[in-house]
Design a protein around this motif. Sequence first.
Motif, short mmCIF file in Angstrom:
data_model
loop_
_atom_site.label_atom_id
_atom_site.label_comp_id
_atom_site.label_asym_id
_atom_site.label_seq_id
_atom_site.Cartn_x
_atom_site.Cartn_y
_atom_site.Cartn_z
N PHE A 131 -61.33 100.21 -28.84
CA PHE A 131 -60.88 99.85 -30.17
C PHE A 131 -61.35 100.88 -31.20
CE2 PHE A 131 -61.48 97.38 -34.16
CZ PHE A 131 -60.15 97.09 -34.41
N VAL A 132 -62.57 101.39 -31.04
CA VAL A 132 -63.12 102.39 -31.96
C VAL A 132 -62.25 103.66 -31.93
CG1 VAL A 132 -65.10 103.89 -32.45
CG2 VAL A 132 -65.47 101.51 -31.82
N MET A 133 -61.86 104.09 -30.72
CA MET A 133 -60.99 105.27 -30.62
C MET A 133 -59.62 104.98 -31.24
SD MET A 133 -61.84 106.99 -26.91
CE MET A 133 -60.58 108.24 -27.11
N GLN A 134 -59.12 103.78 -31.04
CA GLN A 134 -57.83 103.40 -31.63
C GLN A 134 -57.90 103.52 -33.16
OE1 GLN A 134 -56.60 99.20 -31.69
NE2 GLN A 134 -54.65 99.85 -30.74
N GLU A 135 -58.97 102.99 -33.75
CA GLU A 135 -59.13 103.05 -35.20
C GLU A 135 -59.21 104.49 -35.70
OE1 GLU A 135 -62.66 100.64 -35.87
OE2 GLU A 135 -61.40 99.05 -36.72
N SER A 154 -54.20 110.26 -37.63
CA SER A 154 -52.77 110.57 -37.51
C SER A 154 -51.81 109.53 -38.06
CB SER A 154 -52.44 110.78 -36.04
OG SER A 154 -52.57 109.56 -35.33
N GLY A 155 -52.28 108.31 -38.31
CA GLY A 155 -51.36 107.25 -38.70
C GLY A 155 -50.65 106.63 -37.51
N VAL A 156 -51.00 107.06 -36.30
CA VAL A 156 -50.43 106.54 -35.06
C VAL A 156 -51.40 105.50 -34.50
CG1 VAL A 156 -49.82 107.14 -32.66
CG2 VAL A 156 -49.21 108.68 -34.54
N THR A 157 -50.85 104.35 -34.08
CA THR A 157 -51.69 103.33 -33.46
C THR A 157 -51.59 103.47 -31.94
OG1 THR A 157 -51.30 101.82 -35.30
CG2 THR A 157 -52.16 100.85 -33.26
N PRO A 158 -52.64 103.97 -31.30
CA PRO A 158 -52.61 104.14 -29.85
C PRO A 158 -52.62 102.80 -29.11
CG PRO A 158 -54.33 105.49 -30.82
CD PRO A 158 -53.86 104.54 -31.88
N LYS A 159 -52.16 102.84 -27.89
CA LYS A 159 -52.27 101.71 -26.97
C LYS A 159 -53.65 101.80 -26.33
CE LYS A 159 -47.82 100.97 -27.45
NZ LYS A 159 -47.39 100.09 -28.49
N ILE A 160 -54.30 100.66 -26.19
CA ILE A 160 -55.61 100.65 -25.53
C ILE A 160 -55.39 100.36 -24.05
CG2 ILE A 160 -57.85 99.52 -25.34
CD1 ILE A 160 -57.71 98.93 -28.33
N ILE A 161 -55.83 101.28 -23.23
CA ILE A 161 -55.80 101.11 -21.78
C ILE A 161 -57.21 101.36 -21.29
CG2 ILE A 161 -54.89 101.99 -19.59
CD1 ILE A 161 -52.37 102.82 -21.09
N GLN A 162 -57.83 100.35 -20.78
CA GLN A 162 -59.20 100.50 -20.30
C GLN A 162 -59.19 101.39 -19.06
OE1 GLN A 162 -62.12 99.38 -21.57
NE2 GLN A 162 -60.98 98.68 -23.34
N ASN A 163 -59.96 102.44 -19.13
CA ASN A 163 -60.08 103.35 -17.98
C ASN A 163 -61.01 102.73 -16.96
OD1 ASN A 163 -58.44 105.28 -19.13
ND2 ASN A 163 -60.14 106.32 -20.12
N GLY A 164 -60.50 102.53 -15.77
CA GLY A 164 -61.33 102.01 -14.70
C GLY A 164 -62.11 103.12 -14.03
N ILE A 165 -62.99 102.76 -13.17
CA ILE A 165 -63.78 103.74 -12.44
C ILE A 165 -63.40 103.66 -10.97
CG2 ILE A 165 -66.11 104.42 -11.76
CD1 ILE A 165 -67.08 103.24 -14.41
N LYS A 218 -53.62 115.74 -35.67
CA LYS A 218 -52.76 114.85 -36.47
C LYS A 218 -51.28 115.14 -36.19
CE LYS A 218 -51.61 113.83 -41.29
NZ LYS A 218 -52.01 114.03 -42.69
N LYS A 219 -50.89 116.39 -36.29
CA LYS A 219 -49.48 116.78 -36.06
C LYS A 219 -49.03 116.45 -34.64
CE LYS A 219 -48.56 118.75 -40.04
NZ LYS A 219 -47.68 118.10 -40.98
N SER A 220 -49.89 116.74 -33.67
CA SER A 220 -49.52 116.56 -32.27
C SER A 220 -49.42 115.10 -31.88
CB SER A 220 -50.53 117.27 -31.36
OG SER A 220 -50.53 118.64 -31.63
N MET A 221 -50.37 114.27 -32.31
CA MET A 221 -50.33 112.85 -31.95
C MET A 221 -49.09 112.17 -32.52
SD MET A 221 -54.22 111.37 -31.75
CE MET A 221 -54.80 111.90 -33.34
N LYS A 222 -48.62 112.64 -33.66
CA LYS A 222 -47.40 112.07 -34.26
C LYS A 222 -46.16 112.35 -33.41
CE LYS A 222 -48.81 111.82 -39.03
NZ LYS A 222 -48.19 111.52 -40.28
N LYS A 223 -46.19 113.41 -32.61
CA LYS A 223 -45.04 113.78 -31.78
C LYS A 223 -45.01 113.07 -30.43
CE LYS A 223 -43.17 117.90 -32.31
NZ LYS A 223 -42.97 119.36 -32.19
N ALA A 224 -46.10 112.39 -30.08
CA ALA A 224 -46.19 111.73 -28.77
C ALA A 224 -45.32 110.48 -28.71
CB ALA A 224 -47.64 111.34 -28.48
N LYS A 225 -44.81 110.19 -27.51
CA LYS A 225 -44.12 108.91 -27.29
C LYS A 225 -45.14 107.78 -27.44
CE LYS A 225 -40.07 110.48 -25.60
NZ LYS A 225 -38.94 110.41 -26.50
N TYR A 226 -46.31 107.99 -26.85
CA TYR A 226 -47.43 107.06 -26.94
C TYR A 226 -48.71 107.86 -26.90
CZ TYR A 226 -44.12 103.43 -25.53
OH TYR A 226 -43.04 102.60 -25.46
#
Length: 191
Positions: free
Chosen positions: A159-163, A169-180, A145-153
């Motif tokens: 979407f599940v991980m974003q939620e 943390s109260g931080v809304t991550p950006k969703i970037i689909q990881n390709g293979i 929680k503390k660390s994610m709040k300090k990130a630029k992004y």
Amino acid sequence: MSKQLVFLCGARDFHAMDWYRSAEEQTPKENVCILTDLIAAEGFTKLVGKNDIVHKLFIIDRFLFKNQSTIGNIWRNIIKFIVLPLQIGLLKKFHRKNPDSIYHAHSMYYIWLAAAANVPFIGTPQGSDILLKPFRSKIFHFFSKKSMKKAKYITVDSFVMQEKAYEISGVTPKIIQNGIDLKSIELFLTS
């Protein structure tokens, strides 16, 4: 020194190395590097090559078991916790020499490390870092929680991980689909 993207990660982590290789293809080689504490312990194949730009924190490989196991995973986490203050100091020292760097911290431990060293970073936690571990350990939850709040992004790949990251943390991550990267996987499997 020009702006540099520093992958703060375990250099044996296939996903982190895939991110590094993708960035390396799209930017001048001298503007992207790896900063790591792990190279190839516990039976992992060495993923870094002689042409990769790798800077080292305190390498813990020699303190780890020969092969990965449940006990080995616990031992690795104990070692990482013990040397965390040293790694923070080494990261701060690296940043003083490279003040225009931005760090891509890949997995929660490296997000904790970047946050503790107070360097500018983008964090990409792994699935279990968001979906499982924070709900099994109050300590893991607190530091995440503390660390994610300090990130630029913060970036995640679903979407599940974003939620869940927002729940933690109260931080809304950006969703970037990881390709293979099929070419790298093919090379890995044939080596």
